[in-house]
Design an enzyme around this catalytic site. Sequence first.
Site, mmCIF file in Angstrom:
data_model
loop_
_atom_site.group_PDB
_atom_site.id
_atom_site.type_symbol
_atom_site.label_atom_id
_atom_site.label_comp_id
_atom_site.label_asym_id
_atom_site.label_seq_id
_atom_site.Cartn_x
_atom_site.Cartn_y
_atom_site.Cartn_z
ATOM 1 N N ARG A 1 0.867 -1.182 0.000
ATOM 2 C CA ARG A 1 0.000 0.000 0.000
ATOM 3 C C ARG A 1 0.901 1.229 0.000
ATOM 4 N NH1 ARG A 1 -3.797 2.961 -1.585
ATOM 5 N NH2 ARG A 1 -5.524 3.551 -0.219
ATOM 6 N N GLY A 2 0.896 1.973 -1.110
ATOM 7 C CA GLY A 2 1.830 3.066 -1.309
ATOM 8 C C GLY A 2 1.925 4.077 -0.178
ATOM 9 N N PRO A 3 0.826 4.703 0.227
ATOM 10 C CA PRO A 3 0.919 5.725 1.274
ATOM 11 C C PRO A 3 1.485 5.199 2.591
ATOM 12 C CG PRO A 3 -1.188 5.869 0.126
ATOM 13 C CD PRO A 3 -0.538 4.611 -0.353
ATOM 14 N N ASP A 4 1.351 3.897 2.843
ATOM 15 C CA ASP A 4 1.843 3.325 4.109
ATOM 16 C C ASP A 4 3.350 3.095 4.109
ATOM 17 O OD1 ASP A 4 -0.988 1.139 4.974
ATOM 18 O OD2 ASP A 4 -0.742 3.315 4.982
ATOM 19 N N THR A 5 3.897 2.562 3.016
ATOM 20 C CA THR A 5 5.284 2.073 3.066
ATOM 21 C C THR A 5 6.142 2.480 1.873
ATOM 22 O OG1 THR A 5 4.781 -0.021 1.935
ATOM 23 C CG2 THR A 5 4.494 0.037 4.339
ATOM 24 N N ARG A 6 5.563 3.207 0.923
ATOM 25 C CA ARG A 6 6.300 3.478 -0.316
ATOM 26 C C ARG A 6 7.653 4.136 -0.058
ATOM 27 N NH1 ARG A 6 2.798 6.467 -2.518
ATOM 28 N NH2 ARG A 6 3.220 8.329 -1.966
ATOM 29 N N GLU B 1 -4.688 -8.112 -6.018
ATOM 30 C CA GLU B 1 -3.345 -8.676 -6.199
ATOM 31 C C GLU B 1 -3.127 -9.885 -5.299
ATOM 32 O OE1 GLU B 1 -0.432 -5.710 -5.498
ATOM 33 O OE2 GLU B 1 -0.784 -4.667 -7.388
#
Length: 606
Positions: A74-79, A141
């Site tokens: 999840r991009g906003p969490d761990t990108r 996914e």
Amino acid sequence: MMDKKRNFGWGQLTKPKRRRGSESTSRTNDASGEENEALRRDSASTSRTDDVSGEENEAFNTSGTEYDVFLSFRGPDTRNNFTDCLYRRLRLAGFHVFLDNEELRVGKEIGGELLKALNKSRIYIPIFSHNYAASSWCLREVAHLEKCTSKSNGKKEILPIFYDVDPDDVKLKTELYKNAIAKHEEKFGPDELKRWEAALVKVARLKGWDLKRKGQGELIELVVEEVFCKLNARYVSVPKYLIEDHPQIKAIAEKLEVDSNGVRFLSIHGGGGIGKTVLARIVFNRLSHHFDGVSFLNDVRESSKCGLIDLQKKLLSSFVGSVIAHQIKDIEDGMRWIKKVCNTKKCLIVLDDLDKKEQLEKLAGESDWFDFGSRIIITTRDKSIMMTQVESSNEQGQNQINRVLSYEVREMKYGQALKLFCKHAFRRDSPIEGYDHLAEKIVRRVGMLPLAVEVIGSSLYCEGLVQEEHLDKIELWKDTLKQLDEGPYKDVRDALMISYDRLEPKHKEVFLDIACFFTNEDQTYPIIMWRDRNYHPYHAISILLLRSLIKTRDGKKFWMHDQVRDLGRYIVLEEYPCKENPHKFSRVWIQEDALKLLEEKREIQT
């Protein structure tokens, strides 16, 4: 350092149909993502522009190849934190990684490049975070990768990471993921939600890592090690503190040209400690996914002292397992087995540190042992090793298809050497304030030789740790610089001595003369002297050139790496006194010492 102007396309090396950018995505800060139809052009992505996945990531990609690792997150969490660090470490280790970007996707179905990446990946790493289930793309996914894994007959695996959630959250035993999934029901319907929930529960039951119980750096290293194991040794380890020489990697890849037919042998040669093995390891890791079978034989020179049969067995076991490999009865039988097995496979084989032609003959024989497209790389200090292979290829009349090539490793550039030294001495990319001048002096003093840079940097770091606080560490560094004037460090000296020890007595005399007197000097007068002493100078010089102990520059001048020159002088001072008088030395090259000796001799005579 890497040229940011992009004067060449790394993708040209393997002629891909698409740019490497389709593998790793350019992210935006839009959390919803599904409104960005204009950004969708390719459901895999556009290109990243960071320095890890830029030019070097394009170097070894071809259309349709498998990905080793698929990262779902999840991009906003761990990108910008954990996922980015994990991606970079996996890429540094040489893995072919697909970095997904759910924020740029639209629609309800998985398709395009994303579908190809999911289907072709061998290991899936979902990074479960607080808002993972809030993304319908993440849920789709994980459902698809679970389906791919269940139908792969054990060829694919999922390695889950629980970033800031508990496994119970993902197993839907708490409200966190249950509530997030429920919000998707209106758009996707209850049947789709059930499929996602079932996939989450199955994946959460698999063995993975809980980040809350480990530091991020420690966990990333554990993940990389596990991926190494899962991919069945298709990759070899590289130094922890690595400075990749991208121009040299590119040059080697161009010579190998993995998309072309025929069989190619490539000799990577150069003096001891110059970085041949590290280059071979990086290239092996980056190219291995192009081949049906791969094998990397470490330190053939040392291993062959116990016989070549064990090396033949190790080579074979990479392709057919140890059961068949251990049926080898003798060397001739091993050669037959290697040809039988490799003749039907597109192979990548690296034979590291060869010092005898017999090793190449018994392990890789001739080009007709291998299927078209195979590549055999050797690293050696002795350029003559490959001459046997040149002759055998020419005899077969196949040199129009099968090629024998060589690449001489260049000296490390000063900026790269200083950065490598700092990584070992300071555990950072640049010197600590107050040590700049000393660090630069040490790097220049060892001639930017990678082995010497690593050994001395690590030594100073370790000695600095045990140094009592009241002692001035600057003095330790100054002493190190003085010590280098007396000769190379022992570990460096031992590595360089391997080439010297293999020389014949007359060749050793010529080597020591060049080290003491004739570096950067014209060849004319020393050749006259050596001929008078019956040293057969032209033969001796050719041997020293083949062993990478010397080079010639400007046509007539000898050149020797500073550390090799210092080794020769160390041998004279410590191990090679004058035979007639053990208290005297066979050579004196410092002008003041020579004058002093002449004056003492005159006084004795008078």
